[in-house]
Design an enzyme around this catalytic site. Structure first.
Site, mmCIF file in Angstrom:
data_model
loop_
_atom_site.group_PDB
_atom_site.id
_atom_site.type_symbol
_atom_site.label_atom_id
_atom_site.label_comp_id
_atom_site.label_asym_id
_atom_site.label_seq_id
_atom_site.Cartn_x
_atom_site.Cartn_y
_atom_site.Cartn_z
ATOM 1 N N LYS A 114 27.742 39.109 75.966
ATOM 2 C CA LYS A 114 27.366 39.748 74.692
ATOM 3 C C LYS A 114 27.853 38.936 73.506
ATOM 4 O O LYS A 114 27.225 38.912 72.447
ATOM 5 C CB LYS A 114 27.913 41.179 74.628
ATOM 6 C CG LYS A 114 27.270 42.067 75.653
ATOM 7 C CD LYS A 114 26.991 43.456 75.155
ATOM 8 C CE LYS A 114 25.955 44.093 76.086
ATOM 9 N NZ LYS A 114 25.835 45.493 76.033
ATOM 10 N N LYS A 196 19.244 41.088 83.920
ATOM 11 C CA LYS A 196 19.084 42.525 84.166
ATOM 12 C C LYS A 196 18.188 43.181 83.105
ATOM 13 O O LYS A 196 18.134 42.719 81.962
ATOM 14 C CB LYS A 196 20.445 43.228 84.256
ATOM 15 C CG LYS A 196 21.056 43.640 82.944
ATOM 16 C CD LYS A 196 22.129 44.721 83.132
ATOM 17 C CE LYS A 196 22.588 45.187 81.759
ATOM 18 N NZ LYS A 196 23.494 46.292 81.735
ATOM 19 N N LYS A 199 18.182 47.629 77.783
ATOM 20 C CA LYS A 199 17.511 48.261 76.648
ATOM 21 C C LYS A 199 17.743 47.522 75.347
ATOM 22 O O LYS A 199 16.996 47.686 74.395
ATOM 23 C CB LYS A 199 17.885 49.735 76.523
ATOM 24 C CG LYS A 199 19.360 50.056 76.518
ATOM 25 C CD LYS A 199 19.525 51.562 76.287
ATOM 26 C CE LYS A 199 20.535 52.251 77.164
ATOM 27 N NZ LYS A 199 21.903 51.777 77.052
HETATM 28 P P1 AMP Z 1 24.047 50.994 79.620
HETATM 29 O O1 AMP Z 1 22.577 50.837 79.409
HETATM 30 O O2 AMP Z 1 24.707 49.650 79.588
HETATM 31 O O3 AMP Z 1 24.677 52.016 78.776
HETATM 32 O O4 AMP Z 1 24.228 51.488 81.114
HETATM 33 C C1 AMP Z 1 24.252 52.836 81.516
HETATM 34 C C2 AMP Z 1 24.259 52.936 83.023
HETATM 35 O O5 AMP Z 1 23.044 52.375 83.558
HETATM 36 C C3 AMP Z 1 25.394 52.154 83.696
HETATM 37 O O6 AMP Z 1 25.850 52.894 84.810
HETATM 38 C C4 AMP Z 1 24.730 50.883 84.132
HETATM 39 O O7 AMP Z 1 25.387 50.300 85.236
HETATM 40 C C5 AMP Z 1 23.324 51.338 84.483
HETATM 41 N N1 AMP Z 1 22.339 50.263 84.261
HETATM 42 C C6 AMP Z 1 22.046 49.646 83.096
HETATM 43 N N2 AMP Z 1 21.102 48.708 83.250
HETATM 44 C C7 AMP Z 1 20.772 48.720 84.564
HETATM 45 C C8 AMP Z 1 19.858 47.970 85.368
HETATM 46 N N3 AMP Z 1 19.065 47.041 84.857
HETATM 47 N N4 AMP Z 1 19.790 48.259 86.686
HETATM 48 C C9 AMP Z 1 20.572 49.214 87.231
HETATM 49 N N5 AMP Z 1 21.450 49.946 86.539
HETATM 50 C C10 AMP Z 1 21.566 49.712 85.218
#
Ligand code: AMP
Ligand code: TRP
Length: 330
Positions: A114, A196, A199
């Protein structure tokens, strides 16, 4: 009663990756573990570690809260809350900053990645992000923390912080156990399958958002990057594109990779992508219908108020204990 906790950052509209790697699993775990309390929260303070537009942030917080419920979480044994409405998260994080080291935070992969993307400077909050995350978890003495693969390193650091505190000040925190789904733990970008699905990525063609029109999501699946071999086979190293699509297929249907390979033997990517587009489309339709019901109802506020009360009750109790242990106050 055992406790399970997880959080999602409201930094945009949650993606198919968030759904398959996190939210869908939460709902499944809830039905598998009827004797467990489920604490889920919107990690809005974590969102602030990178610049946010205040108006959009507010909307995203509500969206994430509603999407938790739209993805199938039930009200029983559920404490759904917003992180910033429970000040003890920041209070505990403040204490943890005194027992976590710059060196260990510098080693965090998410921070390193990041950091490269921040044009206007790297905030110190981005650096201490895992410390706040440790506080989120340890505040409630939770037993289980379901997260995607990308968060495993943060969870390991959380355990180190817990053990360090316990050794220094006496037994205080429960050491949590991570739960990572076998399939769906890391959904990759549809255009760049070695990255990955995120968002906050700039190019949205590779990312399916839970609230985007079904037709546009289907289009994204159909134009996902694959390879020229045209054989539906799981091989993450040599065929990252099709392997990623297969992991999406598998997480939705619970079919094994072998079964999917058999189903599409002799068929090209076209048939496979068409079917997958339908599967994803149906999943999104269901989520969006529930989301519409929830977002415009008073039920969401009632659930969040209840969650705020319960989380503050637990958090304040813990903070009082911690302050006493470290010797703060009168
Ligand atoms: P975040 O979007 O970083 O707030 O992630 C929220 C949750 O979604 C966390 O448990 C992440 O590990 C999971 N997560 C985020 N992006 C992915 C992805 N591309 N594939 C699987 N899990 C994800
Ligand atoms: N850091 C997590 C992410 O980016 C979100 C999060 C914040 C979280 N606090 C948490 C997840 C506590 C699990 C437990 O995905």
């Amino acid at each position: 009663m055992k406790k399970l906790l997880s959080g999602v950052k409201p930094t945009g509209i949650p993606t198919l990756g968030n759904y398959l790697g996190a939210m869908k699993q939460f709902a499944q775990l809830q039905s598998e573990m009827p004797d467990c309390e489920f604490l889920f929260f919107v990690a809005d303070e974590h969102a602030l570690t990178t610049p946010q537009n205040p108006k959009e942030l507010k909307q995203n917080i509500k969206n994430v809260a509603a999407l938790y419920l739209a993805c199938g979480l039930k009200e029983e044994n559920l404490t759904l809350f917003i992180q910033s409405e429970v000040p003890s998260h920041i209070q505990l994080s403040g204490i943890f900053e005194s027992i976590s080291y710059i060196g260990e935070l510098e080693r965090m992969t998410q921070y390193k990645e990041k950091k490269k993307k921040q044009i206007d400077g790297v905030s110190s909050a981005l650096f201490t992000y895992p410390v706040l995350m440790a506080a989120d978890i340890l505040l409630y003495d939770v037993d289980y923390v379901p997260v995607g693969e990308d968060q495993k390193q943060h969870l390991e650091l959380c355990k180190i912080i817990a053990n360090r505190f316990n050794n220094r000040f006496g037994e205080t925190f429960t050491i949590p156990q991570g739960i990572t789904p076998k399939i769906g733990a890391r959904i990759m970008d549809l255009q760049e399958p070695t990255k990955k699905m995120d968002k906050s990525s700039i190019d949205s063609k590779g990312c399916i958002y839970l609230l985007e029109p079904v037709s546009s999501a289907k289009k994204k699946i159909k134009s996902a990057v694959t390879d020229s071999e045209s054989i539906v086979k799981y091989d993450k190293t040599n065929k990252p594109g099709i392997s990623n699509l297969m992991s999406i297929y598998s997480s939705i249907t619970n079919f094994s990779y072998k079964k999917i390979e058999k189903l599409y033997q002799g068929k090209g990517y076209g048939d496979f992508k068409s079917d997958l587009a339908e599967l994803v489309g149906n999943e999104l339709k269901e989520i969006q219908t529930k989301y519409q019901e929830i977002i415009s109802s008073e039920q969401l506020n009632i659930i969040l108020n209840k969650g705020r009360e319960r989380a503050n009750f637990l958090g304040n109790k813990k903070i009082a204990k911690v302050y006493k242990k470290v010797g703060l106050g009168r």
